[in-house]
Design a protein around this motif. Structure first.
Motif, PDB file in Angstrom:
ATOM      1  N   GLY A  39     -28.084  26.813 -20.048  1.00  0.00           N
ATOM      2  CA  GLY A  39     -27.760  27.376 -18.912  1.00  0.00           C
ATOM      3  C   GLY A  39     -26.220  27.507 -18.636  1.00  0.00           C
ATOM      4  O   GLY A  39     -25.727  26.720 -18.468  1.00  0.00           O
ATOM      5  N   PHE A  40     -25.977  28.828 -18.040  1.00  0.00           N
ATOM      6  CA  PHE A  40     -24.276  29.152 -17.814  1.00  0.00           C
ATOM      7  C   PHE A  40     -24.337  30.438 -17.072  1.00  0.00           C
ATOM      8  O   PHE A  40     -25.227  31.169 -17.036  1.00  0.00           O
ATOM      9  N   VAL A  41     -23.330  30.735 -16.311  1.00  0.00           N
ATOM     10  CA  VAL A  41     -22.847  31.923 -15.610  1.00  0.00           C
ATOM     11  C   VAL A  41     -22.276  32.768 -16.544  1.00  0.00           C
ATOM     12  O   VAL A  41     -21.201  32.363 -17.134  1.00  0.00           O
ATOM     13  N   PHE A  42     -22.607  33.965 -16.423  1.00  0.00           N
ATOM     14  CA  PHE A  42     -21.554  35.136 -17.088  1.00  0.00           C
ATOM     15  C   PHE A  42     -22.186  36.456 -16.655  1.00  0.00           C
ATOM     16  O   PHE A  42     -23.575  36.732 -16.337  1.00  0.00           O
ATOM     17  N   GLY A  43     -21.123  37.338 -16.446  1.00  0.00           N
ATOM     18  CA  GLY A  43     -21.468  38.780 -16.110  1.00  0.00           C
ATOM     19  C   GLY A  43     -21.166  38.841 -14.369  1.00  0.00           C
ATOM     20  O   GLY A  43     -20.819  38.097 -13.690  1.00  0.00           O
ATOM     21  N   ASN A  44     -21.451  40.217 -14.032  1.00  0.00           N
ATOM     22  CA  ASN A  44     -21.561  40.711 -12.672  1.00  0.00           C
ATOM     23  C   ASN A  44     -23.068  41.093 -12.410  1.00  0.00           C
ATOM     24  O   ASN A  44     -23.920  41.505 -13.174  1.00  0.00           O
ATOM     25  N   PRO A  45     -23.140  41.014 -10.879  1.00  0.00           N
ATOM     26  CA  PRO A  45     -24.324  41.612 -10.468  1.00  0.00           C
ATOM     27  C   PRO A  45     -24.521  43.039 -11.118  1.00  0.00           C
ATOM     28  O   PRO A  45     -23.695  43.845 -11.038  1.00  0.00           O
ATOM     29  N   GLY A  46     -25.911  43.631 -11.563  1.00  0.00           N
ATOM     30  CA  GLY A  46     -26.180  44.633 -11.849  1.00  0.00           C
ATOM     31  C   GLY A  46     -26.086  44.971 -13.306  1.00  0.00           C
ATOM     32  O   GLY A  46     -26.342  45.811 -13.872  1.00  0.00           O
TER      33      GLY A  46
END
Length: 465
Positions: A307-314
């Motif tokens: 699990g991790f964060v990557f990218g932008n909304p949309g």
């Protein structure tokens, strides 16, 4: 030969190469050795059976250059393919040992045959690496028509291991090797033993030659991993947003789901890939509101293992093997600027590669290994004209291949439908729930067609087992 079934240290043909002249007659399949006086004396001193020499020396490896001069048999039906050549070119700069710069379409086709048989037998990538390390040492990955005494084939197996036809058939010879490996390492214990040790135990060389297999282990892992994910067949699946459930098929024809697994929350976007490089495609989701990727290494219920964060909304989540290491990693496609942002590892961080391609707010992302070179490239599908625009490199997007396939508003699919290592195109037609797949990246009728899923499902593709 270096290995199989040697019962005592012997002076091999390879040991005598410096004392012999080799005369190859083009009208015969096998090489004819013309012995000099020095070679004859060496043979006599070794004894009639050529066994138990008084002072064994370390013979030179059967190098790729030496193999190129020997008679070699095909490894695959129809001979090497263009994809084998592309794979060889991709492998050469990655290797560091004996085969660096010496992978060709031919010996890549032989490695492909070995990896495919390992997979067919239900073994894993480590078993493939053990087999590849062995054939690197024995023959520089060539299916030789002759060798040390009665040794032949990729593994230089002697006649006690089977007929000539069996030992020169890459699949059968690999099976012989795996059977002996299992006998020596029961209950899967070869999984935890060093690759070089297992290979040497199966081949049984003289003690002073055992370390050769370990020397080639790192390159064997690279070759096996790069080929493993190209060896299987991709089949259909769907994700049902209203209940957050994956429905996966083991075959590309109509029928019920073979695997059903709930994972994620309502509103998540599905994502599948081979996250641990074991050859199996497994489930994942992307949560748009938090920009979080959640993935599992098995197609079973449970908590996310990655699990991790990557990218932008949309952003639209994608996955592929961007660097050819056998492991799928994530990326996103940003429709507003038609740009791909790709990561080479599955943890938080900036994009390792940024590729602009396609039309803003018009295209859908697709991923595939269009040229069979072992790594994936990003491309797009344009629903407005039902056309795929395919490029073979993530750093050059000029002159895409335009392939019209399907109808307006079909959803694009890409996968390896026939185990030839090329990714090819397909579409999912929501109104009829039909998967329509082609085995070539050319316009034409569907090669495969079947109904599966519901009209609101999101289509998926993978090698689920």
């Amino acid at each position: 030969m270096v290995g199989m079934a040697r019962q005592a240290p012997v002076q091999t043909t390879e040991e005598l190469m410096g004392k012999c002249t080799w005369n190859f007659q083009p009208t015969f399949r096998k090489a004819v050795i013309v012995f000099t006086a020095a070679a004859t004396a060496a043979l006599m001193s070794a004894g009639v059976a050529m066994a138990d020499p008084k002072e064994p020396t370390d013979p030179a490896d059967l190098s790729p250059q030496a193999v190129a001069a020997l008679a070699a048999l095909p490894c695959v039906s129809g001979g090497p393919t263009a994809a084998d050549g592309a794979m060889a070119a991709a492998l050469n700069p990655l290797l560091t040992k004996k085969m660096r710069g010496h992978m060709t379409a031919y010996n890549t086709s032989c490695a492909r045959a070995v990896v495919q048989e390992v997979r067919n037998r239900g073994f894993n990538q480590r078993a493939a690496a053990i087999a590849i390390a062995t054939v690197i040492v024995e023959t520089s990955i060539a299916n030789l028509d002759g060798g040390d005494r009665d040794s032949v084939g990729l593994y230089q197996q002697r006649d006690i291991w089977g007929s000539y036809a069996a030992r020169t058939n890459p699949a059968t010879a690999t099976g012989i090797f795996l059977n002996e490996m299992q006998r020596l390492y029961p209950n899967g214990s070869w999984n935890t033993a060093p690759i070089g040790t297992v290979a040497a135990d199966v081949q049984r060389p003289a003690a002073e030659y055992r370390d050769r297999y370990a020397e080639q282990a790192s390159d064997a892992v690279i070759i096996a991993n790069r080929m493993w994910s190209r060896a299987g067949v991709d089949t259909a699946g769907v994700y049902r947003p209203e209940n957050g459930t994956f429905y996966l098929r083991d075959n590309n024809w109509a029928g019920p789901a073979d695997i059903t697994v709930q994972f994620g929350n309502l509103g998540d976007k599905p994502l599948v890939g081979d996250w641990d490089g074991n050859g199996t495609t497994t489930i994942g989701v992307y949560r748009p509101e938090t920009r979080f990727f959640y993935m599992r290494n098995s197609n079973t219920r449970g908590d996310a293992e990655i699990g991790f964060v990557f990218g932008n909304p949309g952003d639209v989540p994608i996955a592929g093997d961007w660097d050819g290491d056998g492991v799928d990693t994530v990326g996103v496609y940003r429709p507003s600027n038609s740009t791909f942002y790709l990561r080479n590892s599955n943890w938080a961080g900036p994009a390792d590669r940024v590729v602009h391609f396609g039309n803003n707010d018009e295209d859908l992302p697709v991923v595939g290994d269009w040229d069979g070179d072992g790594d994936d490239s990003v491309s797009v599908y344009r629903p407005g004209n039902a056309t795929f625009y395919l490029v073979n490199s993530d750093v050059s997007t000029s002159n895409p291949r335009a392939v019209q396939f399907g109808n307006h508003d079909d959803l694009p699919l890409t996968g390896n439908w026939n185990s030839d290592r090329y990714t090819t195109i397909g579409v999912y037609r929501p109104e009829t729930r039909f998967f329509l797949l082609r085995n070539d990246n050319t316009p034409g009728d569907a090669t495969i067609g079947f109904a599966f899923g519901n009209s609101n499902d999101i289509p998926l593709v993978g090698d689920w087992r």
